[in-house]
Design a protein around this motif. Structure first.
Motif, PDB file in Angstrom:
ATOM      1  N   LEU A 148       0.824  -1.208   0.000  1.00  0.00           N
ATOM      2  CA  LEU A 148       0.000   0.000   0.000  1.00  0.00           C
ATOM      3  C   LEU A 148       0.859   1.259   0.000  1.00  0.00           C
ATOM      4  O   LEU A 148       0.500   2.265  -0.616  1.00  0.00           O
ATOM      5  N   SER A 149       1.986   1.210   0.678  1.00  0.00           N
ATOM      6  CA  SER A 149       2.878   2.363   0.694  1.00  0.00           C
ATOM      7  C   SER A 149       3.442   2.632  -0.698  1.00  0.00           C
ATOM      8  O   SER A 149       3.523   3.788  -1.140  1.00  0.00           O
ATOM      9  N   ALA A 150       3.820   1.572  -1.412  1.00  0.00           N
ATOM     10  CA  ALA A 150       4.320   1.743  -2.776  1.00  0.00           C
ATOM     11  C   ALA A 150       3.226   2.278  -3.691  1.00  0.00           C
ATOM     12  O   ALA A 150       3.482   3.115  -4.567  1.00  0.00           O
ATOM     13  N   LEU A 151       1.996   1.820  -3.478  1.00  0.00           N
ATOM     14  CA  LEU A 151       0.879   2.293  -4.287  1.00  0.00           C
ATOM     15  C   LEU A 151       0.616   3.771  -4.034  1.00  0.00           C
ATOM     16  O   LEU A 151       0.303   4.531  -4.961  1.00  0.00           O
ATOM     17  N   ARG A 152       0.726   4.198  -2.793  1.00  0.00           N
ATOM     18  CA  ARG A 152       0.533   5.621  -2.472  1.00  0.00           C
ATOM     19  C   ARG A 152       1.636   6.479  -3.093  1.00  0.00           C
ATOM     20  O   ARG A 152       1.363   7.559  -3.645  1.00  0.00           O
ATOM     21  N   THR A 153       2.885   6.026  -3.017  1.00  0.00           N
ATOM     22  CA  THR A 153       3.979   6.776  -3.621  1.00  0.00           C
ATOM     23  C   THR A 153       3.771   6.924  -5.122  1.00  0.00           C
ATOM     24  O   THR A 153       3.990   7.996  -5.700  1.00  0.00           O
ATOM     25  N   SER A 154       3.314   5.849  -5.752  1.00  0.00           N
ATOM     26  CA  SER A 154       3.031   5.899  -7.191  1.00  0.00           C
ATOM     27  C   SER A 154       1.895   6.878  -7.484  1.00  0.00           C
ATOM     28  O   SER A 154       1.935   7.599  -8.490  1.00  0.00           O
ATOM     29  N   TRP A 155       0.890   6.918  -6.618  1.00  0.00           N
ATOM     30  CA  TRP A 155      -0.225   7.857  -6.808  1.00  0.00           C
ATOM     31  C   TRP A 155       0.262   9.298  -6.723  1.00  0.00           C
ATOM     32  O   TRP A 155      -0.098  10.139  -7.554  1.00  0.00           O
ATOM     33  N   LEU A 156       1.069   9.591  -5.723  1.00  0.00           N
ATOM     34  CA  LEU A 156       1.566  10.951  -5.548  1.00  0.00           C
ATOM     35  C   LEU A 156       2.406  11.386  -6.743  1.00  0.00           C
ATOM     36  O   LEU A 156       2.272  12.518  -7.233  1.00  0.00           O
ATOM     37  N   ALA A 157       3.275  10.503  -7.213  1.00  0.00           N
ATOM     38  CA  ALA A 157       4.130  10.855  -8.351  1.00  0.00           C
ATOM     39  C   ALA A 157       3.320  10.985  -9.635  1.00  0.00           C
ATOM     40  O   ALA A 157       3.582  11.865 -10.458  1.00  0.00           O
ATOM     41  N   GLY A 158       2.316  10.134  -9.800  1.00  0.00           N
ATOM     42  CA  GLY A 158       1.534  10.144 -11.026  1.00  0.00           C
ATOM     43  C   GLY A 158       0.531  11.267 -11.112  1.00  0.00           C
ATOM     44  O   GLY A 158       0.021  11.553 -12.200  1.00  0.00           O
ATOM     45  N   HIS A 159       0.212  11.903  -9.983  1.00  0.00           N
ATOM     46  CA  HIS A 159      -0.776  12.979  -9.975  1.00  0.00           C
ATOM     47  C   HIS A 159      -0.167  14.315  -9.564  1.00  0.00           C
ATOM     48  O   HIS A 159      -0.895  15.249  -9.214  1.00  0.00           O
ATOM     49  N   ALA A 160       1.143  14.417  -9.593  1.00  0.00           N
ATOM     50  CA  ALA A 160       1.794  15.693  -9.316  1.00  0.00           C
ATOM     51  C   ALA A 160       1.564  16.661 -10.467  1.00  0.00           C
ATOM     52  O   ALA A 160       1.213  16.266 -11.588  1.00  0.00           O
ATOM     53  N   GLU A 161       1.733  17.963 -10.203  1.00  0.00           N
ATOM     54  CA  GLU A 161       1.471  18.973 -11.216  1.00  0.00           C
ATOM     55  C   GLU A 161       2.383  18.817 -12.431  1.00  0.00           C
ATOM     56  O   GLU A 161       1.986  19.132 -13.554  1.00  0.00           O
ATOM     57  N   ASP A 162       3.608  18.353 -12.210  1.00  0.00           N
ATOM     58  CA  ASP A 162       4.550  18.215 -13.328  1.00  0.00           C
ATOM     59  C   ASP A 162       4.582  16.801 -13.882  1.00  0.00           C
ATOM     60  O   ASP A 162       5.487  16.460 -14.651  1.00  0.00           O
ATOM     61  N   ALA A 163       3.614  15.956 -13.520  1.00  0.00           N
ATOM     62  CA  ALA A 163       3.583  14.580 -14.009  1.00  0.00           C
ATOM     63  C   ALA A 163       3.133  14.535 -15.461  1.00  0.00           C
ATOM     64  O   ALA A 163       2.461  15.449 -15.959  1.00  0.00           O
ATOM     65  N   HIS A 164       3.476  13.458 -16.150  1.00  0.00           N
ATOM     66  CA  HIS A 164       3.053  13.266 -17.537  1.00  0.00           C
ATOM     67  C   HIS A 164       1.542  13.077 -17.573  1.00  0.00           C
ATOM     68  O   HIS A 164       0.972  12.446 -16.677  1.00  0.00           O
ATOM     69  N   PRO A 165       0.864  13.595 -18.589  1.00  0.00           N
ATOM     70  CA  PRO A 165      -0.597  13.445 -18.643  1.00  0.00           C
ATOM     71  C   PRO A 165      -1.063  12.001 -18.631  1.00  0.00           C
ATOM     72  O   PRO A 165      -2.195  11.720 -18.209  1.00  0.00           O
ATOM     73  N   GLY A 166      -0.226  11.084 -19.089  1.00  0.00           N
ATOM     74  CA  GLY A 166      -0.619   9.685 -19.083  1.00  0.00           C
ATOM     75  C   GLY A 166      -0.321   8.965 -17.782  1.00  0.00           C
ATOM     76  O   GLY A 166      -0.645   7.780 -17.646  1.00  0.00           O
ATOM     77  N   SER A 167       0.267   9.671 -16.803  1.00  0.00           N
ATOM     78  CA  SER A 167       0.641   9.026 -15.545  1.00  0.00           C
ATOM     79  C   SER A 167      -0.549   8.485 -14.761  1.00  0.00           C
ATOM     80  O   SER A 167      -0.460   7.395 -14.194  1.00  0.00           O
TER      81      SER A 167
END
Length: 289
Positions: A148-167
């Protein structure tokens, strides 16, 4: 909804009379409804007293990354419920990095535990995860914590303002893989909605037999989580204190040896007194055979 403003002749964006159940618009243009949603409020919930909400938002420094669970909020303020903004978000924004639970200090661990708890509540509610995928006592099973911790980290990185639109789409694929692994972890450890037991550990040859885990009835998940976090933080602080004491002991011994080698007086904090050389490994050249 369109008929409520007919025949008034006024601005259709303004209601005929003040509606206590409709969130207002603040001076900076942000609706209180948006702020409430960030804090976990959902349509159909009674509106709380939002006086001073702007002040509370200023104190946290940013919006909450995940909505809190409605089911976890009532009656848990004393148990540090995940709806507390100061427990869900650090005072200053930090870069998204993987969390290594083995090396976190006590202060960081407490913050990460409560933020992960808020994420798990959000994940359960928005994606309808079942106890076979996400049991209430996940925090007492390291394999589930790491997943779950890895999933949360992936969520934060994928939904950051500078993330790729496909993240975000990539994260949804990660979620599908994680759900399959979660079902496997839950089946192996045997925890359920109403009963929990520690994950069985395989005993290798030469090791003492591991005690058989005893099932425990789950009565109050939120209270158990608060106790678990308090115990984990206390244990980490104890380890930190012991490590600090060991570092200070080694430092004092090294200083004491240097003082004795240079025939300098020692202090109480350095170790043995200057006249006591029995504890030091060095001796004068003239005393050596």
């Amino acid at each position: 909804m369109s008929g409520s403003n007919q025949g008034t002749g006024d601005d259709p964006t303004e209601p005929d009379s003040p509606d206590q159940d409709q969130p207002a618009v603040t001076e900076d243009g942000a609706s209180e409804l948006s702020l409430l949603r960030m804090l976990g409020w959902r349509s159909g919930d009674p509106l709380p007293d939002v006086d001073g909400m702007g002040d509370a938002a200023d104190e946290t420094g940013d919006v909450l990354p995940f909505p809190s669970s409605r089911a976890a909020a009532p009656g848990q303020r004393g148990a540090a419920a995940p709806s507390d903004p100061d427990l869900l978000l650090p005072a200053e924004p930090e870069p998204v990095v993987p969390i290594n639970w083995n090396t976190l200090d006590a202060e960081r661990a407490e913050q990460e535990w409560w933020q992960l708890d808020g994420f798990v509540y959000w994940l359960r509610d928005d994606f309808g995860l079942t106890p076979q995928e996400l049991p209430p006592m996940w925090h007492r099973h390291p394999e589930l914590v790491w997943e779950l911790s890895a999933l949360r980290t992936s969520w934060l990185a994928g939904h950051a303002e500078d993330a790729h639109p496909g993240s975000p789409l990539m994260w949804l694929r990660d979620l599908g893989d994680a759900r399959r692994r979660l079902r496997d972890w839950v089946q192996r450890c045997g925890t359920t909605l109403t009963e929990d037991r520690a994950t069985r550990r395989t005993t290798w040859p030469g090791e003492d037999p591991a005690p058989s885990p005893t099932p425990v009835v789950v009565t109050d998940r939120a209270a158990d989580f608060a106790i678990f976090v308090a115990d984990d933080v206390a244990q980490r602080r104890q380890v930190e204190a012991e490590a600090h004491a060991e570092i200070e002991r080694i430092r004092a011994e090294r200083i004491s040896r240097l003082r004795r080698s240079w025939h300098l007086p020692t202090t109480d904090s350095d170790g043995p007194a200057s006249g006591d050389l029995s504890a030091g490994p060095e001796t004068d050249e003239e005393d050596r055979p």
